[in-house]
Enzyme design. Structure first.
Site, PDB file in Angstrom:
ATOM      1  N   SER A   1       4.968   2.855  -6.868  1.00  0.00           N
ATOM      2  CA  SER A   1       6.157   2.182  -7.488  1.00  0.00           C
ATOM      3  C   SER A   1       6.006   0.789  -7.835  1.00  0.00           C
ATOM      4  O   SER A   1       6.826   0.186  -8.764  1.00  0.00           O
ATOM      5  CB  SER A   1       7.231   2.209  -6.398  1.00  0.00           C
ATOM      6  OG  SER A   1       6.930   1.874  -5.354  1.00  0.00           O
ATOM      7  N   SER A   2       5.134  -0.238  -6.977  1.00  0.00           N
ATOM      8  CA  SER A   2       5.119  -1.520  -7.358  1.00  0.00           C
ATOM      9  C   SER A   2       4.325  -1.558  -8.658  1.00  0.00           C
ATOM     10  O   SER A   2       4.806  -2.525  -9.562  1.00  0.00           O
ATOM     11  CB  SER A   2       4.373  -2.515  -6.383  1.00  0.00           C
ATOM     12  OG  SER A   2       4.508  -1.895  -4.938  1.00  0.00           O
TER      13      SER A   2
ATOM     14  N   GLY B   1       3.873   6.254  -1.791  1.00  0.00           N
ATOM     15  CA  GLY B   1       2.400   5.680  -2.510  1.00  0.00           C
ATOM     16  C   GLY B   1       2.306   5.957  -3.622  1.00  0.00           C
ATOM     17  O   GLY B   1       0.995   6.332  -4.052  1.00  0.00           O
ATOM     18  N   LEU B   2       3.279   6.585  -4.512  1.00  0.00           N
ATOM     19  CA  LEU B   2       3.067   6.858  -5.925  1.00  0.00           C
ATOM     20  C   LEU B   2       3.072   5.863  -7.064  1.00  0.00           C
ATOM     21  O   LEU B   2       3.170   6.207  -8.052  1.00  0.00           O
ATOM     22  CB  LEU B   2       4.248   8.032  -6.163  1.00  0.00           C
ATOM     23  CG  LEU B   2       4.168   9.332  -5.315  1.00  0.00           C
ATOM     24  CD1 LEU B   2       5.409  10.309  -5.682  1.00  0.00           C
ATOM     25  CD2 LEU B   2       2.973  10.162  -5.282  1.00  0.00           C
TER      26      LEU B   2
ATOM     27  N   ASP C   1      -3.600   2.549 -11.364  1.00  0.00           N
ATOM     28  CA  ASP C   1      -2.038   2.744 -11.330  1.00  0.00           C
ATOM     29  C   ASP C   1      -1.357   2.248 -12.544  1.00  0.00           C
ATOM     30  O   ASP C   1      -0.533   2.708 -13.011  1.00  0.00           O
ATOM     31  CB  ASP C   1      -1.498   2.581 -10.136  1.00  0.00           C
ATOM     32  CG  ASP C   1      -1.851   1.202  -9.322  1.00  0.00           C
ATOM     33  OD1 ASP C   1      -2.684   0.445 -10.071  1.00  0.00           O
ATOM     34  OD2 ASP C   1      -1.586   1.097  -8.299  1.00  0.00           O
TER      35      ASP C   1
HETATM   36  O1  PMV Z   1      -2.683   3.752  -2.289  1.00  0.00           O
HETATM   37  P1  PMV Z   1      -2.894   3.461  -3.643  1.00  0.00           P
HETATM   38  O2  PMV Z   1      -1.838   4.231  -4.693  1.00  0.00           O
HETATM   39  O3  PMV Z   1      -2.278   1.990  -3.918  1.00  0.00           O
HETATM   40  O4  PMV Z   1      -4.180   3.827  -4.403  1.00  0.00           O
HETATM   41  C1  PMV Z   1      -5.195   3.080  -3.796  1.00  0.00           C
HETATM   42  C2  PMV Z   1      -6.381   3.470  -4.569  1.00  0.00           C
HETATM   43  C3  PMV Z   1      -7.729   2.658  -4.067  1.00  0.00           C
HETATM   44  O5  PMV Z   1      -8.775   3.133  -5.112  1.00  0.00           O
HETATM   45  C4  PMV Z   1      -8.114   2.699  -2.823  1.00  0.00           C
HETATM   46  C5  PMV Z   1      -7.285   1.071  -4.673  1.00  0.00           C
HETATM   47  C6  PMV Z   1      -7.340   0.929  -6.125  1.00  0.00           C
HETATM   48  O6  PMV Z   1      -6.655  -0.044  -6.508  1.00  0.00           O
HETATM   49  O7  PMV Z   1      -8.031   1.606  -6.893  1.00  0.00           O
END
Ligand code: PMV
Length: 330
Positions: free
Chosen positions: A111-112, A108-109, A155
Site C-alpha cells: 500500500s505505501s 503487506g500488499l 512493488d
Molecule cells: O514485504 P514487502 O512487500 O515490502 O516485500 C519485500 C520484498 C523484499 O525483496 C524483501 C524487499 C524488496 O524491496 O524487494
C-alpha cells in the site's frame, strides 16, 4: 476547484524476494485491490493530508515545515514524495491529499508503494508536468529509499506497469530498472494472511547480516533463487501451474535457509500442501504478512478451508491487474 484522482494496484511477489535487493531478478504481479489518491487545491495550508485508513486526519504542513523533522509514519511516504517532487518541479499552489485504500495496509500488499506512485502521477496531472513511466519510477523510488533506506522497487514497478513483471532493480541511483512484462492469464492462486505485520527493513537487514557472515553461501542461495525465477518465467508463459507450484516449494526452501520464514507462515504453507496445493511459499519480506498457494480448480475450496483452519485469512485477489491510472479530473 481543480481536483485529480488516481489509483494504483497492490502487488504480490511470486518469486525472488530478498535476492532482488542484491541485484538479482524477481517476478511480481499486480493485484486488483487498489489504492487511490485525490489531490486538490488548498487555500489554507501548503500541504494537508487525510488518510483515514491509517488513522491520519487533519494533518497540515506549511511550505517551510514540509519534509522536515521526524515525520509521522502514516504521512512519511506521501509527504516525502511531495517534497521531492517540488525539488524537481517547483510549484506555488498548495495541495490537499486524500488517500483511500481498498485493502488493509497490514496485509503487506504494497500500500505505501501504491500510494506513492498514485501521488506522483496525480501531482504530474495536477501541476501539468508530463511524466513518463520511467519518471514516475524514479521519483517514487527516491521516495521509498529516503523513507525506508533499502528497497528493490519491485512493488513500484508493479504499481506503475501493472500485469506480471520480470524485474531487476536499478544498478545505481538514477539508473533505470529492468521491467519485462510476462504476458499470461489470471493465475490460480490463493493468498493467506498470517495476521502478523512484517517489518520489511528488519528482515532485509537480517539477510544482509547473514551475507556479511558468509557471502559465498548466501550468494549461492541467491543464484539458486535466480535459477528458479528464470524457470518460473518460462513456465508462467506455458501456463504449467503444477511445475510453478514445484518451483514455489523450492523457492520456499531457500527462503527458510535465509531465515525469513516464520511458524505462522509455515503452518499455512503446510496446511495448503496437505490439502493438495501444487506448491506454496511466503510472499514478500517474510516474518508474517501473506503466503501464496498455487492450486488446481478441484483443490481450491479444500485448500482455502485448510488455510483458514490453520489460522489464516483468505484474501480474495485477482492477479495481473492494470497499473496506475487517472480515475477523474475536475
Ligand atoms: O514485504 P514487502 O512487500 O515490502 O516485500 C519485500 C520484498 C523484499 O525483496 C524483501 C524487499 C524488496 O524491496 O524487494
Amino acid at each position: 476547484m481543480k481536483r485529480v484522482k488516481v489509483s494504483a494496484p497492490g502487488k504480490l511477489m511470486l518469486f525472488g524476494e530478498h535476492s532482488v535487493v542484491f541485484g538479482y531478478p524477481c517476478i511480481v504481479t499486480a493485484v486488483d485491490l487498489r489504492l487511490s489518491v485525490t489531490v486538490e487545491e488548498n487555500a489554507e495550508y501548503f500541504f494537508s493530508l487525510e488518510a483515514p485508513d491509517l488513522a491520519l486526519n487533519d494533518y497540515h504542513r506549511s511550505r517551510q515545515e514540509l519534509g522536515q523533522g521526524d515525520l509521522p509514519k502514516a504521512a512519511s511516504f506521501l509527504e516525502t514524495c511531495f517534497s521531492l517532487f517540488l525539488k524537481r518541479y517547483p510549484q506555488e499552489q498548495g495541495i490537499k491529499v486524500f488517500s483511500q485504500n481498498e485493502f488493509a495496509a497490514s496485509y503487506g500488499l504494497g500500500s505505501s508503494s501504491a500510494s506513492t506512485v498514485a501521488l506522483v502521477r496525480a501531482l504530474g496531472e495536477f501541476y501539468g508536468v508530463n511524466l513518463s513511466k520511467e519518471d514516475l519510477f524514479d521519483l517514487s523510488y527516491q521516495t521509498v529509499l529516503q523513507v525506508q533506506g533499502v528497497a528493490s522497487g519491485f512493488d513500484l514497478a508493479a504499481a506503475i506497469w501493472g500485469g506480471t513483471l520480470y524485474y531487476v532493480m536499478p544498478s545505481a541511483a538514477g539508473e533505470k530498472p529492468i521491467v519485462q512484462p510476462i504476458l499470461i492469464q489470471e493465475l490460480p492462486l490463493l493468498v493467506g494472511y498470517t495476521g502478523i505485520k512484517a517489518d520489511t527493513s528488519i528482515l532485509i537487514r537480517k539477510v544482509q547480516a547473514l551475507r556479511s557472515e558468509d557471502p559465498a553461501q548466501i550468494n549461492d542461495i541467491f543464484r539458486q533463487i535466480t535459477d528458479l525465477v528464470e524457470q518460473a518465467k518460462q513456465n508462467l508463459v506455458l501456463g504449467d501451474f503444477a511445475k510453478l507450484g514445484e518451483l514455489m516449494n523450492q523457492n520456499q526452501k531457500l527462503l527458510r535457509q535465509l531465515q525469513v520464514s516464520s511458524s505462522e507462515l509455515e503452518n499455512l504453507i503446510e496446511a495448503s500442501l496437505a490439502a493438495g496445493a501444487y506448491g506454496s511459499k511466503l510472499s514478500g519480506a517474510g516474518g508474517g504478512d501473506c503466503m501464496l498457494a498455487m492450486v488446481g480448480q478441484s483443490q481450491k475450496i479444500a485448500t482455502a478451508q485448510a488455510i483458514e483452519q490453520a489460522g489464516g485469512k483468505i484474501i480474495e485477489v485477482k492477479t495481473n491487474a492494470g497499473g496506475v491510472r487517472l480515475e477523474k479530473t475536475l
